[in-house]
Scaffold this motif. Structure first.
Motif, short mmCIF file in Angstrom:
data_model
loop_
_atom_site.label_atom_id
_atom_site.label_comp_id
_atom_site.label_asym_id
_atom_site.label_seq_id
_atom_site.Cartn_x
_atom_site.Cartn_y
_atom_site.Cartn_z
N TRP A 156 1.95 -4.68 -17.42
CA TRP A 156 0.83 -5.79 -18.03
C TRP A 156 -0.17 -5.18 -18.46
CZ3 TRP A 156 -3.55 -7.63 -14.87
CH2 TRP A 156 -4.21 -9.00 -15.63
N GLN A 157 -0.17 -5.52 -20.02
CA GLN A 157 -1.66 -5.11 -20.66
C GLN A 157 -2.50 -6.35 -20.69
OE1 GLN A 157 -0.51 -3.74 -24.48
NE2 GLN A 157 -2.51 -3.88 -25.33
N GLN A 158 -3.75 -6.07 -20.29
CA GLN A 158 -4.91 -6.75 -20.42
C GLN A 158 -5.92 -6.30 -21.28
OE1 GLN A 158 -5.24 -10.01 -20.36
NE2 GLN A 158 -7.32 -10.63 -19.67
N ILE A 187 2.07 -8.92 -22.49
CA ILE A 187 0.82 -8.87 -22.63
C ILE A 187 0.06 -10.18 -22.88
CG2 ILE A 187 -0.49 -8.13 -25.05
CD1 ILE A 187 1.99 -6.23 -25.52
N GLY A 188 -1.24 -10.05 -22.57
CA GLY A 188 -2.26 -11.29 -22.83
C GLY A 188 -2.53 -11.97 -21.49
N SER A 189 -3.60 -12.69 -21.67
CA SER A 189 -4.03 -13.32 -20.47
C SER A 189 -3.01 -14.27 -20.24
CB SER A 189 -5.26 -14.14 -20.89
OG SER A 189 -5.74 -15.03 -19.79
N ARG A 192 0.76 -12.23 -16.88
CA ARG A 192 1.04 -11.46 -15.67
C ARG A 192 1.63 -12.45 -14.66
NH1 ARG A 192 -1.85 -11.04 -10.54
NH2 ARG A 192 -3.74 -12.06 -11.48
N GLU A 220 -2.14 -18.44 -23.82
CA GLU A 220 -1.64 -19.06 -22.68
C GLU A 220 -0.80 -20.34 -22.97
OE1 GLU A 220 -4.29 -19.20 -19.47
OE2 GLU A 220 -5.62 -17.85 -19.94
#
Length: 302
Positions: A156-158, A187-189, A192, A220
């Motif tokens: 997961w990339q945040q 990736i992103g908000s 996850r 999102e």
């Protein structure tokens, strides 16, 4: 002390009253009466022994009252052959044995009898990679530790940070470029939490799933796919399953994803927008010119 008298019934009474001593006190009472009468001679070193017993009782009482009995028991048992001499760790792949030994807190003199296996299990279970653990004491001096570790599902990339996550989205540890680099990346908000369910939809199209390297959550609300050759597929906010089925069919029947393209925009329900690479765009422009009879002449301007 009151003088004692004994009647024929064997009951011991105080001479000045009718109180009868309980049966369990009669023998000690008679013994004390004989001591007072000088009929019993104290043993040799009796005073010393009595003093030692009194001192030992005082020490024991202080140990119990002060809550130090477990430490005393541990020290005694450790020095009589029950110190923990061996720790067996099984089931660990990412959790090092050094980490396990550190949380066990053994000092070389820890006695197996006083070792709290449940507390040790809780400390081991708190390690980042550990899903659950079991700790058993094996006498005279061995501790067995069985570990079940968490399974990484994706990266997961945040922002600029990377984490390994489980299938339910739980974070395991920061990602450090290890052997898990082949895992899919979300990736992103919001990626996850919703990523695992979306990846399951992609997995229904194996040919497409094999080519996806990253799942990008946009606002999102919807997803972009980043393929292994750098192509970006922009999926719609609604009807993503239909879009995936369409994309898979076009690739299977027309080899869409094998063409020299940079992007596929599927956000509009009635059209498909394809971004061409510079080379493909130039070739496409030349083909269009030829079809329109606008073949470039040497030195001529169009």
């Amino acid at each position: 002390m009151f003088p004692l008298t004994t009647r024929q019934s064997g009951a011991v009474r105080l001479a000045g009253g009718d109180f009868v001593l309980p049966r369990w006190l009669r023998r000690p009472a008679r013994f004390m009466q004989r001591v007072n009468a000088g009929e019993v001679e104290a043993p040799r070193y009796g005073a010393t022994i009595a003093s030692a017993l009194l001192l030992g009782a005082a020490v024991a009482y202080g140990t119990v009252a002060g809550g130090h009995m477990p430490q005393v028991v541990e020290a005694v048992t450790a020095r009589t052959g029950f110190a923990i001499a061996k720790v067996n760790v099984a089931g660990n792949r990412e959790t090092s044995e050094i980490d396990v030994l550190q949380v066990l807190g053994l000092d070389g003199w820890t006695a197996l009898m006083g070792f709290d296996a449940e507390a040790a299990r809780e400390r081991i279970a708190a390690l980042p990679w550990v899903e659950r653990a079991a700790v058993r004491k094996v006498y005279p001096g061995t501790v067995d530790v069985d570990i079940v570790e968490k399974l990484p599902f994706a990266i997961w990339q945040q922002g600029s940070k990377l984490f390994l996550i489980e299938k339910d989205g739980s974070v395991i540890v920061p990602f450090n470029g290890s052997k898990f680099a082949s895992l899919p990346m979300v990736i992103g908000s919001g990626a996850r939490d919703s990523g695992p369910a979306f990846i399951a939809k992609i997995d229904r199209h194996p040919d497409l799933a094999r080519r996806v390297r990253a799942y990008i959550r946009v606002g999102e609300r919807r997803w972009d796919l980043r393929l292994d050759d750098g192509v970006t597929v922009k999926l719609p906010e609604a009807g993503e399953e239909l879009a995936l089925a369409t994309l898979s069919r076009l690739d299977r029947e027309e080899g869409l994803l094998s063409r020299d393209i940079t992007s596929i925009d599927m956000r509009l329900p009635d059209r498909l927008a394809i971004g061409l690479s510079p080379e493909s765009a130039e070739a496409h422009e030349a083909a269009m010119r030829e079809r329109l009879g606008l073949k470039k002449k040497s030195g001529a301007r169009i």
